[in-house]
Design a protein around this motif. Structure first.
Motif, PDB file in Angstrom:
ATOM      1  N   ILE A  55      24.388   6.601   4.004  1.00 59.34           N
ATOM      2  CA  ILE A  55      25.327   5.689   3.359  1.00 59.34           C
ATOM      3  C   ILE A  55      26.766   6.046   3.717  1.00 59.34           C
ATOM      4  O   ILE A  55      27.582   5.173   4.033  1.00 59.34           O
ATOM      5  CB  ILE A  55      25.101   5.693   1.832  1.00 59.34           C
ATOM      6  CG1 ILE A  55      23.830   4.898   1.516  1.00 59.34           C
ATOM      7  CG2 ILE A  55      26.298   5.117   1.082  1.00 59.34           C
ATOM      8  CD1 ILE A  55      23.323   5.071   0.117  1.00 59.34           C
ATOM      9  N   VAL A  56      27.090   7.342   3.693  1.00 63.49           N
ATOM     10  CA  VAL A  56      28.448   7.755   4.070  1.00 63.49           C
ATOM     11  C   VAL A  56      28.710   7.406   5.534  1.00 63.49           C
ATOM     12  O   VAL A  56      29.792   6.917   5.886  1.00 63.49           O
ATOM     13  CB  VAL A  56      28.654   9.262   3.820  1.00 63.49           C
ATOM     14  CG1 VAL A  56      30.034   9.702   4.307  1.00 63.49           C
ATOM     15  CG2 VAL A  56      28.507   9.577   2.335  1.00 63.49           C
ATOM     16  N   GLN A  57      27.718   7.641   6.400  1.00 63.17           N
ATOM     17  CA  GLN A  57      27.897   7.330   7.812  1.00 63.17           C
ATOM     18  C   GLN A  57      28.083   5.833   8.036  1.00 63.17           C
ATOM     19  O   GLN A  57      28.960   5.408   8.804  1.00 63.17           O
ATOM     20  CB  GLN A  57      26.690   7.818   8.619  1.00 63.17           C
ATOM     21  CG  GLN A  57      26.845   7.630  10.128  1.00 63.17           C
ATOM     22  CD  GLN A  57      28.002   8.435  10.689  1.00 63.17           C
ATOM     23  OE1 GLN A  57      28.004   9.659  10.617  1.00 63.17           O
ATOM     24  NE2 GLN A  57      29.000   7.743  11.237  1.00 63.17           N
ATOM     25  N   ARG A  58      27.299   5.021   7.348  1.00 60.49           N
ATOM     26  CA  ARG A  58      27.437   3.567   7.483  1.00 60.49           C
ATOM     27  C   ARG A  58      28.800   3.110   6.990  1.00 60.49           C
ATOM     28  O   ARG A  58      29.426   2.214   7.577  1.00 60.49           O
ATOM     29  CB  ARG A  58      26.325   2.857   6.709  1.00 60.49           C
ATOM     30  CG  ARG A  58      24.957   2.963   7.366  1.00 60.49           C
ATOM     31  CD  ARG A  58      23.841   2.552   6.424  1.00 60.49           C
ATOM     32  NE  ARG A  58      23.974   1.186   5.948  1.00 60.49           N
ATOM     33  CZ  ARG A  58      23.295   0.682   4.924  1.00 60.49           C
ATOM     34  NH1 ARG A  58      22.445   1.461   4.248  1.00 60.49           N
ATOM     35  NH2 ARG A  58      23.461  -0.571   4.564  1.00 60.49           N
ATOM     36  N   ASP A 116      17.579   1.295   0.423  1.00 56.21           N
ATOM     37  CA  ASP A 116      16.282   1.903   0.713  1.00 56.21           C
ATOM     38  C   ASP A 116      16.276   2.380   2.158  1.00 56.21           C
ATOM     39  O   ASP A 116      16.374   1.594   3.093  1.00 56.21           O
ATOM     40  CB  ASP A 116      15.161   0.884   0.485  1.00 56.21           C
ATOM     41  CG  ASP A 116      13.780   1.508   0.605  1.00 56.21           C
ATOM     42  OD1 ASP A 116      13.713   2.693   0.978  1.00 56.21           O
ATOM     43  OD2 ASP A 116      12.794   0.819   0.334  1.00 56.21           O
ATOM     44  N   LEU A 117      16.160   3.687   2.340  1.00 59.42           N
ATOM     45  CA  LEU A 117      16.227   4.281   3.664  1.00 59.42           C
ATOM     46  C   LEU A 117      15.163   3.714   4.593  1.00 59.42           C
ATOM     47  O   LEU A 117      15.398   3.524   5.781  1.00 59.42           O
ATOM     48  CB  LEU A 117      16.064   5.804   3.556  1.00 59.42           C
ATOM     49  CG  LEU A 117      16.323   6.621   4.828  1.00 59.42           C
ATOM     50  CD1 LEU A 117      17.788   6.618   5.183  1.00 59.42           C
ATOM     51  CD2 LEU A 117      15.838   8.057   4.635  1.00 59.42           C
ATOM     52  N   SER A 118      13.983   3.432   4.055  1.00 62.74           N
ATOM     53  CA  SER A 118      12.890   2.970   4.902  1.00 62.74           C
ATOM     54  C   SER A 118      13.218   1.643   5.572  1.00 62.74           C
ATOM     55  O   SER A 118      12.717   1.334   6.650  1.00 62.74           O
ATOM     56  CB  SER A 118      11.608   2.820   4.079  1.00 62.74           C
ATOM     57  OG  SER A 118      11.751   1.821   3.088  1.00 62.74           O
ATOM     58  N   ASN A 124      22.110   3.995  12.206  1.00 61.58           N
ATOM     59  CA  ASN A 124      23.016   5.087  11.840  1.00 61.58           C
ATOM     60  C   ASN A 124      22.269   6.337  11.382  1.00 61.58           C
ATOM     61  O   ASN A 124      22.368   6.755  10.229  1.00 61.58           O
ATOM     62  CB  ASN A 124      23.973   4.630  10.724  1.00 61.58           C
ATOM     63  CG  ASN A 124      24.702   3.357  11.102  1.00 61.58           C
ATOM     64  OD1 ASN A 124      25.185   3.222  12.224  1.00 61.58           O
ATOM     65  ND2 ASN A 124      24.764   2.416  10.186  1.00 61.58           N
ATOM     66  N   HIS A 125      21.502   6.932  12.256  1.00 67.14           N
ATOM     67  CA  HIS A 125      20.738   8.112  11.875  1.00 67.14           C
ATOM     68  C   HIS A 125      21.675   9.162  11.291  1.00 67.14           C
ATOM     69  O   HIS A 125      22.730   9.463  11.868  1.00 67.14           O
ATOM     70  CB  HIS A 125      20.002   8.695  13.089  1.00 67.14           C
ATOM     71  CG  HIS A 125      19.062   9.787  12.726  1.00 67.14           C
ATOM     72  ND1 HIS A 125      19.458  11.087  12.580  1.00 67.14           N
ATOM     73  CD2 HIS A 125      17.743   9.765  12.451  1.00 67.14           C
ATOM     74  CE1 HIS A 125      18.421  11.835  12.238  1.00 67.14           C
ATOM     75  NE2 HIS A 125      17.362  11.051  12.162  1.00 67.14           N
ATOM     76  N   PRO A 126      21.333   9.731  10.138  1.00 69.92           N
ATOM     77  CA  PRO A 126      22.224  10.707   9.494  1.00 69.92           C
ATOM     78  C   PRO A 126      22.563  11.868  10.421  1.00 69.92           C
ATOM     79  O   PRO A 126      21.682  12.391  11.112  1.00 69.92           O
ATOM     80  CB  PRO A 126      21.399  11.175   8.285  1.00 69.92           C
ATOM     81  CG  PRO A 126      20.457  10.054   8.015  1.00 69.92           C
ATOM     82  CD  PRO A 126      20.125   9.467   9.344  1.00 69.92           C
ATOM     83  N   PRO A 127      23.827  12.285  10.472  1.00 69.34           N
ATOM     84  CA  PRO A 127      24.245  13.377  11.365  1.00 69.34           C
ATOM     85  C   PRO A 127      23.823  14.747  10.838  1.00 69.34           C
ATOM     86  O   PRO A 127      24.631  15.536  10.359  1.00 69.34           O
ATOM     87  CB  PRO A 127      25.765  13.229  11.396  1.00 69.34           C
ATOM     88  CG  PRO A 127      26.110  12.626  10.077  1.00 69.34           C
ATOM     89  CD  PRO A 127      24.963  11.716   9.737  1.00 69.34           C
ATOM     90  N   LEU A 128      22.531  15.004  10.894  1.00 67.78           N
ATOM     91  CA  LEU A 128      21.959  16.259  10.419  1.00 67.78           C
ATOM     92  C   LEU A 128      21.010  16.811  11.477  1.00 67.78           C
ATOM     93  O   LEU A 128      20.443  16.070  12.276  1.00 67.78           O
ATOM     94  CB  LEU A 128      21.167  16.037   9.125  1.00 67.78           C
ATOM     95  CG  LEU A 128      21.953  15.641   7.880  1.00 67.78           C
ATOM     96  CD1 LEU A 128      21.026  14.986   6.858  1.00 67.78           C
ATOM     97  CD2 LEU A 128      22.624  16.860   7.273  1.00 67.78           C
TER      98      LEU A 128
END
Length: 400
Positions: A55-58, A116-118, A124-128
């Protein structure tokens, strides 16, 4: 340089707020996030971290000018994410879904399917950096690879992952600069049972092992109990605008996140304000990013408290039990088993090994609630425009 921090967490509404605060704080560097069962199941809490990052990345993809607000989203190397324990060391599994919802985030997976992540997993794959190792091994690896006393562990859920790391390598865990844990209650009523705070209730065996190690100076630990955290609150009206802006993704997400706790507080007869258990604990880590590992900054105070953790009680599981008898007996003495035996008359080695009591650094006071809430609102809720009733200056007021 920013202080490296490992966040051990079970998001959870206030865990989510704490994570937002840490992402927005340049004083620290999130080296790893390790997840633990607690507010909901391990599968949900793990997904919730991914969801918050996404969500933060988006939001930042749509608002790149706000990238400086989240220094911990773009650091290299990337924050490691690891899945932790799904159950306590012993005893029954207890969750806090009654407050946080079945998904841990106010059930927004159902009420707000756009989060919903799914449904957005390809965007925007989370930067982890995703680790396949269990959380306690990730903790030990990070400590082993860094110079001693350079990484803090911020534990805001049940202490199971920390206890597993302790059991595998107490020497390596002792390399942590400090372990900061939110948990326990002394004079304060519990928030899960009448006598227990949730994190200690969820795994009292882990809490006992970790705090015992702190008492024996195997690790450096600061405990932040419910007695302190429940005094730090932010009114819901400061965080939820009357009409949340769907075009401001973070504002809309946080407003949805806080809706269920707000209703729960109304049902329980509490004031219309959110208690900031985990965000306050995160703020302690932020404010103590520099300096000696035992030093406490101005405005904070620490007391060495002697107590025991009840692990099996029907009504007192997870309770921090203080021996208030004021005698010269070993703390926690059961006279029906040992008779009346003072510390001086007992064999010291037997007393030390058999006593369930521990002595722990407990944080008892912090800077003013207004100081804390100002930091949280500026760093996490900056997107809400607040009107100054007298001057119209939107930057200085805390009222809508």
């Amino acid at each position: 340089m920013a202080r490296k921090v490992i966040l051990d967490t079970d998001p959870g509404v206030d865990d989510a707020l704490a994570l937002f605060l840490l992402l927005a704080s340049p004083e620290i560097e999130l080296a790893a996030i390790t997840t633990i069962f607690g507010n909901t199941t391990i599968d949900h809490v793990y997904t919730n971290v991914l969801k918050i990052y996404q969500i933060v990345q988006r939001y930042l993809d749509a608002n790149p000018e706000d990238m400086p607000r989240f220094p911990n989203l773009s650091r290299e190397p990337r924050t490691i994410l690891a899945r932790g324990a799904a159950r306590p060391l012993a005893g029954e599994l207890g969750l806090a879904e009654y407050y946080h919802g079945p998904d841990g985030l106010s059930n927004i997976s159902q009420t707000h399917p756009e989060f919903d992540l799914s449904q957005n997993s390809g965007e925007n794959h989370p930067p982890l950096t995703i680790s396949s190792k269990p959380a306690h091994e990730v903790i030990l690896d990070a400590l082993d690879q860094a110079p001693p006393k350079t990484i803090d562990i911020l534990a805001v859920g049940p202490l199971t992952n920390v206890a597993l790391a302790l059991g595998k390598s107490p020497t390596t865990l002792g390399r942590a600069r400090r372990i900061i844990c939110m948990g326990g209650a002394f004079e304060s009523p519990g928030n899960t049972t009448a006598s227990a705070e949730f994190n200690f209730f969820a795994d009292p065996y882990a809490a006992h092992e970790v705090l015992k190690a702190a008492s024996q100076n195997v690790i450096s630990l600061f405990q932040i109990p419910l007695d302190l955290t429940r005094r730090y609150v932010v009114p819901f009206a400061e965080m939820i605008p009357p009409e949340p802006d769907k075009n401001s993704l973070i504002q809309y997400f946080l407003s949805a996140l806080l809706a269920r706790p707000r209703r729960a507080h109304q049902i329980l007869g509490h004031k219309d304000e959110q208690r900031m258990h985990d965000p306050l604990t995160a703020w302690f880590a932020i404010q103590h990013a520099e300096g000696d590992h035992l030093r406490v900054e101005d405005g904070w105070s620490v007391v060495r408290r002697v107590f025991m953790i009840e692990r099996e009680g029907e009504w007192t599981k997870g309770m921090c039990v203080v021996d208030r008898r004021g005698t010269k007996e070993t703390q926690g003495t059961n006279r029906s088993k040992s008779g009346i035996e003072t510390v001086a008359s007992a064999d010291s080695s037997i007393s030390a090994n058999s006593s369930p009591a521990m002595t722990v650094n407990v944080v008892t006071s912090a800077p003013a609630n207004s100081t804390f809430s100002k930091v949280l609102l500026e760093r996490v809720f900056w997107h809400i425009k607040r009107k100054n009733a007298g001057s119209g200056d939107s930057d200085k007021c805390t009222q809508f």
